[in-house]
Write a protein that holds these residues in place. Sequence first.
Motif, PDB file in Angstrom:
ATOM      1  N   GLN A   1     -39.371 -51.285  24.560  1.00 28.55           N
ATOM      2  CA  GLN A   1     -39.811 -49.900  24.652  1.00 28.55           C
ATOM      3  C   GLN A   1     -38.674 -48.911  24.398  1.00 28.55           C
ATOM      4  O   GLN A   1     -38.900 -47.703  24.353  1.00 28.55           O
ATOM      5  N   GLY A   2     -37.456 -49.435  24.262  1.00 25.59           N
ATOM      6  CA  GLY A   2     -36.322 -48.576  23.937  1.00 25.59           C
ATOM      7  C   GLY A   2     -35.689 -47.867  25.115  1.00 25.59           C
ATOM      8  O   GLY A   2     -34.954 -46.893  24.927  1.00 25.59           O
ATOM      9  N   TYR A   3     -35.958 -48.318  26.321  1.00 21.19           N
ATOM     10  CA  TYR A   3     -35.352 -47.712  27.507  1.00 21.19           C
ATOM     11  C   TYR A   3     -34.033 -48.393  27.837  1.00 21.19           C
ATOM     12  O   TYR A   3     -33.937 -49.605  27.804  1.00 21.19           O
TER      13      TYR A   3
ATOM     14  N   ALA B   1     -30.378 -46.727  32.718  1.00 27.62           N
ATOM     15  CA  ALA B   1     -30.325 -45.432  33.407  1.00 27.62           C
ATOM     16  C   ALA B   1     -31.638 -44.663  33.277  1.00 27.62           C
ATOM     17  O   ALA B   1     -32.117 -44.075  34.254  1.00 27.62           O
ATOM     18  N   ILE B   2     -32.218 -44.670  32.093  1.00 26.85           N
ATOM     19  CA  ILE B   2     -33.485 -43.963  31.886  1.00 26.85           C
ATOM     20  C   ILE B   2     -34.587 -44.592  32.733  1.00 26.85           C
ATOM     21  O   ILE B   2     -35.342 -43.893  33.401  1.00 26.85           O
ATOM     22  N   LEU B   3     -34.677 -45.913  32.697  1.00 30.26           N
ATOM     23  CA  LEU B   3     -35.716 -46.585  33.471  1.00 30.26           C
ATOM     24  C   LEU B   3     -35.525 -46.359  34.966  1.00 30.26           C
ATOM     25  O   LEU B   3     -36.486 -46.080  35.685  1.00 30.26           O
ATOM     26  N   ALA B   4     -34.303 -46.447  35.429  1.00 32.27           N
ATOM     27  CA  ALA B   4     -34.022 -46.230  36.848  1.00 32.27           C
ATOM     28  C   ALA B   4     -34.458 -44.827  37.266  1.00 32.27           C
ATOM     29  O   ALA B   4     -35.072 -44.650  38.325  1.00 32.27           O
ATOM     30  N   SER B   5     -34.176 -43.848  36.423  1.00 27.78           N
ATOM     31  CA  SER B   5     -34.568 -42.472  36.717  1.00 27.78           C
ATOM     32  C   SER B   5     -36.089 -42.327  36.768  1.00 27.78           C
ATOM     33  O   SER B   5     -36.634 -41.698  37.678  1.00 27.78           O
ATOM     34  N   LYS B   6     -36.772 -42.928  35.809  1.00 26.38           N
ATOM     35  CA  LYS B   6     -38.237 -42.837  35.768  1.00 26.38           C
ATOM     36  C   LYS B   6     -38.882 -43.494  36.984  1.00 26.38           C
ATOM     37  O   LYS B   6     -39.907 -43.030  37.475  1.00 26.38           O
ATOM     38  N   LEU B   7     -38.291 -44.618  37.445  1.00 24.56           N
ATOM     39  CA  LEU B   7     -38.877 -45.361  38.561  1.00 24.56           C
ATOM     40  C   LEU B   7     -38.342 -44.930  39.921  1.00 24.56           C
ATOM     41  O   LEU B   7     -38.784 -45.444  40.945  1.00 24.56           O
ATOM     42  N   LYS B   8     -37.361 -44.013  39.891  1.00 22.36           N
ATOM     43  CA  LYS B   8     -36.711 -43.574  41.125  1.00 22.36           C
ATOM     44  C   LYS B   8     -36.099 -44.769  41.867  1.00 22.36           C
ATOM     45  O   LYS B   8     -36.260 -44.947  43.073  1.00 22.36           O
TER      46      LYS B   8
ATOM     47  N   GLY C   1     -37.968 -61.535  35.696  1.00 19.76           N
ATOM     48  CA  GLY C   1     -36.909 -60.590  35.362  1.00 19.76           C
ATOM     49  C   GLY C   1     -36.615 -60.536  33.879  1.00 19.76           C
ATOM     50  O   GLY C   1     -36.454 -59.448  33.296  1.00 19.76           O
ATOM     51  N   LYS C   2     -36.555 -61.683  33.235  1.00 14.70           N
ATOM     52  CA  LYS C   2     -36.278 -61.722  31.796  1.00 14.70           C
ATOM     53  C   LYS C   2     -37.414 -61.093  30.997  1.00 14.70           C
ATOM     54  O   LYS C   2     -37.186 -60.411  30.001  1.00 14.70           O
ATOM     55  N   ARG C   3     -38.639 -61.305  31.446  1.00 14.95           N
ATOM     56  CA  ARG C   3     -39.785 -60.687  30.757  1.00 14.95           C
ATOM     57  C   ARG C   3     -39.756 -59.169  30.908  1.00 14.95           C
ATOM     58  O   ARG C   3     -40.042 -58.434  29.960  1.00 14.95           O
ATOM     59  N   LEU C   4     -39.421 -58.704  32.109  1.00 10.97           N
ATOM     60  CA  LEU C   4     -39.333 -57.263  32.329  1.00 10.97           C
ATOM     61  C   LEU C   4     -38.214 -56.653  31.492  1.00 10.97           C
ATOM     62  O   LEU C   4     -38.380 -55.582  30.909  1.00 10.97           O
ATOM     63  N   GLN C   5     -37.084 -57.347  31.411  1.00 10.91           N
ATOM     64  CA  GLN C   5     -35.964 -56.855  30.606  1.00 10.91           C
ATOM     65  C   GLN C   5     -36.364 -56.775  29.130  1.00 10.91           C
ATOM     66  O   GLN C   5     -36.084 -55.771  28.462  1.00 10.91           O
ATOM     67  N   ALA C   6     -37.011 -57.797  28.627  1.00 10.40           N
ATOM     68  CA  ALA C   6     -37.441 -57.797  27.233  1.00 10.40           C
ATOM     69  C   ALA C   6     -38.412 -56.650  26.970  1.00 10.40           C
ATOM     70  O   ALA C   6     -38.325 -55.977  25.927  1.00 10.40           O
ATOM     71  N   ASN C   7     -39.307 -56.396  27.909  1.00  8.92           N
ATOM     72  CA  ASN C   7     -40.264 -55.305  27.760  1.00  8.92           C
ATOM     73  C   ASN C   7     -39.560 -53.953  27.767  1.00  8.92           C
ATOM     74  O   ASN C   7     -39.880 -53.071  26.957  1.00  8.92           O
ATOM     75  N   ARG C   8     -38.588 -53.802  28.670  1.00 11.45           N
ATOM     76  CA  ARG C   8     -37.823 -52.544  28.720  1.00 11.45           C
ATOM     77  C   ARG C   8     -37.109 -52.307  27.393  1.00 11.45           C
ATOM     78  O   ARG C   8     -37.164 -51.201  26.834  1.00 11.45           O
ATOM     79  N   GLU C   9     -36.456 -53.334  26.887  1.00 10.36           N
ATOM     80  CA  GLU C   9     -35.725 -53.204  25.637  1.00 10.36           C
ATOM     81  C   GLU C   9     -36.663 -52.923  24.459  1.00 10.36           C
ATOM     82  O   GLU C   9     -36.343 -52.118  23.578  1.00 10.36           O
TER      83      GLU C   9
END
Length: 67
Positions: free
Chosen positions: A24-26, A29-36, A14-22
Amino acid sequence: MAEVGQIKIAKLIGKRLQANREKQGYNLAILASKLKMSVVQIVAIEDGNIFSFNKSIDQFSESAQTY
């Protein structure tokens, strides 16, 4: 029931995914929308909260892979 090792691994993922999301600048809300997915699901994954997935590491893993 989830084992301690599984919980630790889920939190690490989870922490690795969060770091990756951040990186990439997402925002959530944006990520949730993209992933449905819902923002609540994204937060649960980033927190490594397998208990949000009926205490199943398999369900957590599936959602994390979708992420």
